[in-house]
Structures are given as structure tokens and as C-alpha cells.
Design a protein around this motif. Structure first.
Motif, PDB file in Angstrom:
ATOM      1  N   LYS A 348      -4.701   7.269  30.679  1.00 57.62           N
ATOM      2  CA  LYS A 348      -5.669   9.142  30.764  1.00 57.62           C
ATOM      3  C   LYS A 348      -6.203   8.920  29.456  1.00 57.62           C
ATOM      4  CE  LYS A 348      -3.172  12.220  32.989  1.00 57.62           C
ATOM      5  NZ  LYS A 348      -3.086  13.469  33.225  1.00 57.62           N
ATOM      6  N   SER A 349      -6.942   9.503  28.586  1.00 54.23           N
ATOM      7  CA  SER A 349      -7.688   9.172  27.085  1.00 54.23           C
ATOM      8  C   SER A 349      -8.174   8.293  27.243  1.00 54.23           C
ATOM      9  CB  SER A 349      -6.720   9.472  26.175  1.00 54.23           C
ATOM     10  OG  SER A 349      -5.370  11.018  25.953  1.00 54.23           O
ATOM     11  N   LEU A 350      -9.314   7.794  28.098  1.00 56.86           N
ATOM     12  CA  LEU A 350      -9.688   6.797  27.684  1.00 56.86           C
ATOM     13  C   LEU A 350     -11.257   7.712  27.688  1.00 56.86           C
ATOM     14  CD1 LEU A 350      -8.611   5.323  31.605  1.00 56.86           C
ATOM     15  CD2 LEU A 350      -8.412   4.531  29.154  1.00 56.86           C
ATOM     16  N   PHE A 363     -20.643  15.902  37.261  1.00 53.74           N
ATOM     17  CA  PHE A 363     -20.227  17.043  37.604  1.00 53.74           C
ATOM     18  C   PHE A 363     -18.583  16.040  37.071  1.00 53.74           C
ATOM     19  CE2 PHE A 363     -22.924  18.184  40.696  1.00 53.74           C
ATOM     20  CZ  PHE A 363     -23.772  19.761  40.475  1.00 53.74           C
ATOM     21  N   HIS A 364     -17.954  16.639  35.828  1.00 55.40           N
ATOM     22  CA  HIS A 364     -17.261  16.176  35.254  1.00 55.40           C
ATOM     23  C   HIS A 364     -15.472  16.435  36.546  1.00 55.40           C
ATOM     24  CE1 HIS A 364     -18.332  16.255  31.315  1.00 55.40           C
ATOM     25  NE2 HIS A 364     -19.122  16.390  31.467  1.00 55.40           N
ATOM     26  N   MET A 365     -15.036  15.639  36.691  1.00 54.33           N
ATOM     27  CA  MET A 365     -13.713  15.160  37.549  1.00 54.33           C
ATOM     28  C   MET A 365     -12.152  15.372  36.738  1.00 54.33           C
ATOM     29  SD  MET A 365     -15.001  12.716  40.550  1.00 54.33           S
ATOM     30  CE  MET A 365     -14.687  13.600  42.024  1.00 54.33           C
ATOM     31  N   GLY A 366     -12.294  14.593  35.684  1.00 56.12           N
ATOM     32  CA  GLY A 366     -11.222  14.775  35.067  1.00 56.12           C
ATOM     33  C   GLY A 366     -11.472  14.286  33.164  1.00 56.12           C
ATOM     34  N   THR A 367     -12.037  15.446  32.983  1.00 60.27           N
ATOM     35  CA  THR A 367     -12.424  14.747  31.340  1.00 60.27           C
ATOM     36  C   THR A 367     -11.602  15.533  30.595  1.00 60.27           C
ATOM     37  OG1 THR A 367     -14.416  16.036  31.010  1.00 60.27           O
ATOM     38  CG2 THR A 367     -14.601  14.273  31.901  1.00 60.27           C
ATOM     39  N   ALA A 368     -11.852  15.232  29.030  1.00 57.79           N
ATOM     40  CA  ALA A 368     -11.219  16.236  28.043  1.00 57.79           C
ATOM     41  C   ALA A 368     -12.238  15.993  26.554  1.00 57.79           C
ATOM     42  CB  ALA A 368      -9.752  16.104  27.923  1.00 57.79           C
ATOM     43  N   LYS A 369     -12.196  16.773  25.903  1.00 57.45           N
ATOM     44  CA  LYS A 369     -12.747  16.413  24.489  1.00 57.45           C
ATOM     45  C   LYS A 369     -11.809  15.741  23.624  1.00 57.45           C
ATOM     46  CE  LYS A 369     -17.577  16.999  23.906  1.00 57.45           C
ATOM     47  NZ  LYS A 369     -18.700  18.147  23.388  1.00 57.45           N
ATOM     48  N   ASN A 370     -12.028  15.218  22.627  1.00 51.97           N
ATOM     49  CA  ASN A 370     -10.883  14.687  21.736  1.00 51.97           C
ATOM     50  C   ASN A 370     -11.872  14.267  19.831  1.00 51.97           C
ATOM     51  OD1 ASN A 370      -8.197  14.206  21.875  1.00 51.97           O
ATOM     52  ND2 ASN A 370      -7.916  12.750  22.577  1.00 51.97           N
ATOM     53  N   ASP A 371     -11.380  15.262  19.657  1.00 51.03           N
ATOM     54  CA  ASP A 371     -12.818  15.233  18.379  1.00 51.03           C
ATOM     55  C   ASP A 371     -13.988  14.575  18.413  1.00 51.03           C
ATOM     56  OD1 ASP A 371     -10.256  15.506  16.322  1.00 51.03           O
ATOM     57  OD2 ASP A 371      -9.706  13.303  16.703  1.00 51.03           O
ATOM     58  N   GLY A 372     -14.314  15.840  19.207  1.00 48.92           N
ATOM     59  CA  GLY A 372     -15.953  15.421  20.012  1.00 48.92           C
ATOM     60  C   GLY A 372     -16.255  14.293  20.527  1.00 48.92           C
ATOM     61  N   GLN A 373     -15.582  13.495  21.356  1.00 43.36           N
ATOM     62  CA  GLN A 373     -15.829  12.927  21.640  1.00 43.36           C
ATOM     63  C   GLN A 373     -14.874  13.074  23.123  1.00 43.36           C
ATOM     64  OE1 GLN A 373     -16.465   8.659  21.644  1.00 43.36           O
ATOM     65  NE2 GLN A 373     -16.318   9.031  24.011  1.00 43.36           N
ATOM     66  N   TRP A 374     -15.658  12.042  24.203  1.00 39.23           N
ATOM     67  CA  TRP A 374     -15.375  12.539  25.934  1.00 39.23           C
ATOM     68  C   TRP A 374     -14.410  11.680  26.081  1.00 39.23           C
ATOM     69  CZ3 TRP A 374     -16.366  17.633  28.560  1.00 39.23           C
ATOM     70  CH2 TRP A 374     -17.179  17.215  27.839  1.00 39.23           C
TER      71      TRP A 374
END
Ligand code: AMP
Ligand code: GLY
Length: 421
Positions: A348-350, A363-374
Motif C-alpha cells: 500500500k501507499s504506492l 473513479f478512485h477505487m482505493g486511494t488516500a492522500k499523504n501530505d498532498g500526494q496521492w
């Protein structure tokens, strides 16, 4: 202002929320738990979107939230929430929900229930037998031979099906499911191997009222040329030119409407999305499986193709008004970007770069935002949708979008739509 709660966190829910947001009713959207990508809906449509940090399986908390917020309509994505009986709880609380009860959702949750229902009401599907005991299953296998299909009877996230081309392969699957209890203690359904192009027919259902959406085709295998393990789906497109219109009409009448009617007769009327996973065999369309929910990723191409107001359509259906949704003529084709290793082990966190440069719908299936970076936050990560006057141009458009994205740790199939070209 109308308040709509959408339950789930994947690409399917993103598409449902995106389409709902465009309603003339100008709804406020609440998504539990949703994902960070869904906040882009506000930029695109102007509709307010609130992510609600409640797990999709926490039925009691969702019910309390809906009551406190005065939610006017709840739409459910994932099957697990349905199996937990979320619709039953909402009904008890007098909260409007577009989802089947636990009893009706058995059409997806129990292969045996679905098979028995189809037998009893003459709904075409592969012949089958059910087994709990390995030795008995093995005897049946030895008598039947291969190819044969072995399905774990329960939820296994699309991975509990083995299409065995040899007796050895089938035997290994039986051992895995009945002796080693890979998915937990359970039963297997062994069914005859069918052949023909597959298609997904999603229908909006309320009791005996069945409203078909346009058909789509999924790509279940992980790699190009339909090779590799089964996944939740690696891409989809709509329309599906290899399936003639008359066959779809036939399937709506004799499969989807018959099944909705059968569920009423059995005392568990269906409300929500009844999804037919169908195969066009030489003897006509047959059921491979039913789902009690929107398909993922089919929803991400079917809803963009819908011209009518989705929210209004669902509200009308819930009041048993007649509805006849319209669809665009354009073709839509979408490609999944998944974490390398999916459907097996993956990281994860790629990192995902250049997402804001993609002009296609994502469409986002499985994302998150880390310090403004997808970054990635699941196996299936993004779904890029192309549009065009035919499948070929929709495919070209989709891959242009895919290639804009800089994500070296994700992979995708290069051949989505091949059966239509
Ligand atoms: P399911 O999860 O039941 O949709 O099965 C996953 C995939 O396995 C389907 O999309 C088909 O490609 C294949 N499959 C399932 N049942 C059969 C069958 N009876 N004959 C041939 N292929 C099947
Ligand atoms: N795409 C297949 C499913 O949603 O089950």
C-alpha cells in the motif's frame, strides 16, 4: 435540501456518488466511509460531499447517523453491508434505503439459495450439485470429469470460483475448500461448465418492478488475454456489441423479471440493484451468478452512460412510479490500475503522480492522500473511463488517460474491450 447517504469506499461508490451529485434535486452527499478521491466530486459538480468516518459494516452507527442527520435516502454499495442486514435495520428505524434485506440478498450470499430458486422457477443456469463432504464431492467429480466449475458457497470476494479444465485442478480446489477450509467451513457447488460471451445486466428493482440499465462486460482475469487469476474485475465497457439486443430483452423478461417475481413469491421481495452475471450460451442466456448490488467496475461505465437523473429514478422506483431511464449513445470503457501483486499480496501507499493532468473521468477505487500526494490504499486503485462514439475510440481515450498517470508500482491490462474490437 435532500440528503443522500452512500455506503462504501470504492470506485463503484465514487461513481454512484458522482452520478447522484448531478441530480436536479441538488442533493448533499454523505459517504461512509468513502475515500479522499470522492471529494473531487465537489469540484466537478458543485455538490457538497461529506466523508463520514463510519465503517460500512457498522450497521448500528450508520443507522444512528442517518437518523440524527435526517438522511432522506441511503444507497448501499458493498455486499458485506447487505449480508449484515443493513436494510432490515433501516426499515425498522423507518429510514428510506435502496438495498435488499438480508433475506433477499441471499441471492448473492448463498449460491445454494440462488441455485434452488432458479431450479424452482425455471430460470436458466448450469446444472449443479451441492457438497459438504470432500469424499462425496470427489466421487461426483470422478463420475462427471472435467471441465467443471467449483464454487465456494459464501462470500469470497469473487475469488471463490475455480473453473477447472482438468480433474486434478478440480480435486485441488475441492481439497482447498472442503478439507483445508480455505474460506472457512462451508459447502461447495459443483456445476457444469458453460461457454459463451459473458455480460453483466444490472437492474434497478423494487418488488416485481424491474428497470434494466444498459449491459456491460467485465474482465475478471488479472492479465491480458484473460490469463491469470480471477479478480474483482480489471476493466469494463458498455455497450457490449457481441450480445444481440433481442437476447438482452429475453434475459430481462425471463431471467431478471422472473427472479424478482420468484423472490416475491418466496416472501423476500427484492429492493435495490439485482445484478445478473450472464453468459450467452448456444441455448440462450444463462445465469452464472447473481449479485444483490451494483457491480464493480461495471457501475463505473454504466452510470456515465446513463442520461437520466439517477437519484430521481431511484426515488420514483421506491414509490413504484413507472421509470424509463435514457442512456447516451456513446460508448464508455474503463481500465483498472491495480497494485502490482493484486489479487494476491500487494503493498500500500504506492505513489501516484500526474493524476490532476488526466482529463478523462477517474473513479478512485482505493486511494488516500499523504501530505498532498496521492497514494494507493488497496488492491484496485484507480479506474480511468474513456468515452467515444464506439468502443474503439472509448478505448483509445481511456488508455490516453491511463498513460498520463505516473505510477510505476501499479499495473493494468492493455486489452480492455478486446471482445468488442
Ligand atoms: P462467478 O463468481 O460465479 O461469477 O464466477 C467467476 C467466473 O468464473 C465467471 O465470470 C465465469 O467466467 C466463470 N464461471 C463461473 N461459472 C461458470 C460456468 N458454469 N461455466 C463456465 N464458466 C463459469
Ligand atoms: N465485477 C463483478 C462484481 O462486481 O461482482
Amino acid at each position: 435540501m435532500m440528503k443522500v447517504l452512500i455506503i462504501g469506499r470504492g470506485g463503484r461508490e465514487h461513481a454512484i456518488a458522482w452520478k447522484t451529485a448531478q441530480s436536479a434535486l441538488k442533493p448533499q452527499l454523505y459517504i461512509a466511509p468513502g475515500n479522499a478521491g470522492m471529494l473531487t466530486i465537489t469540484e466537478k459538480t458543485g455538490a457538497p460531499v461529506h466523508l463520514v468516518p463510519i465503517d460500512e459494516n457498522d450497521t448500528a452507527a450508520l443507522c444512528t447517523f442517518a437518523k440524527e442527520q435526517g438522511i432522506d435516502l441511503t444507497i448501499v454499495g458493498p455486499e458485506a453491508a447487505l449480508m449484515n442486514g443493513i436494510a432490515d435495520e433501516f426499515h425498522k428505524a423507518g429510514l428510506p434505503i435502496f438495498a435488499p434485506t438480508q433475506a433477499a440478498a441471499r441471492i448473492e450470499g448463498s449460491k445454494q439459495f440462488a441455485k434452488e430458486l432458479m431450479d424452482k422457477y425455471n430460470i436458466p443456469t448450469a446444472a449443479y450439485r451441492t457438497f459438504e463432504d470432500y469424499q462425496e464431492a470427489k466421487r461426483y467429480l470422478d463420475a462427471k470429469g472435467a471441465p467443471i466449475v467449483i464454487k465456494y458457497d459464501g462470500l469470497a470476494a469473487g475469488k471463490g470460483v475455480v473453473v477447472a479444465m482438468t480433474v486434478e485442478e478440480a480435486d485441488a480446489a475441492l481439497k482447498d475448500m472442503l478439507e483445508d477450509n480455505h474460506f472457512g467451513k462451508g459447502r461447495v457447488v459443483m456445476e457444469d461448465f458453460l461457454q459463451g460471451p459473458e455480460f453483466s445486466l444490472l437492474t434497478l428493482v423494487n418488488g416485481e418492478q424491474v428497470v434494466p440499465l444498459v449491459i456491460a462486460q467485465d474482465h475478471k482475469r488479472a492479465y491480458d488475454g484473460d490469463k491469470g487469476p480471477n479478480t474483482g474485475g480489471m476493466g469494463a465497457y458498455s455497450p457490449v456489441p457481441v450480445i444481440p439486443k433481442e437476447q438482452v430483452t429475453w434475459a430481462v423478461e425471463h431471467i431478471m423479471k422472473s427472479t424478482a417475481k420468484a423472490l416475491c413469491s418466496e416472501g423476500c421481495p427484492f429492493c435495490g440493484v439485482l445484478y445478473g452475471g450472464l453468459m450467452l450460451t448456444q441455448d440462450g442466456p444463462k445465469v452464472i451468478e447473481f449479485n444483490a448490488r451494483f457491480g464493480d467496475p461495471e457501475t463505473e461505465v454504466v452510470l456515465p452512460k446513463m442520461k437520466s437523473d439517477f437519484l430521481q429514478t431511484v426515488l420514483d422506483l421506491l414509490q413504484h412510479k413507472e421509470v424509463n431511464p435514457e442512456f447516451y449513445d456513446d460508448a464508455f470503457l474503463g481500465v483498472v490500475l491495480a497494485a502490482k501483486g493484486y489479487p494476491g499480496k500487494y503493498a500500500k501507499s504506492l505513489p501516484i503522480r500526474n493524476l490532476d493532468q488526466v482529463k478523462q473521468n477517474v473513479f478512485h477505487m482505493g486511494t488516500a492522500k499523504n501530505d498532498g500526494q496521492w497514494v494507493s490504499n488497496g488492491g484496485r486503485v484507480l479506474f480511468v473511463v474513456g468515452q467515444g462514439k464506439d468502443i474503439q475510440s472509448a478505448q483509445k481515450d481511456a488508455y490516453e488517460g491511463v498513460k498520463t498517470i505516473d505510477a510505476p508500482d501499479l499495473f493494468y491490462r492493455e486489452d480492455i474491450g478486446w471482445q468488442a474490437l
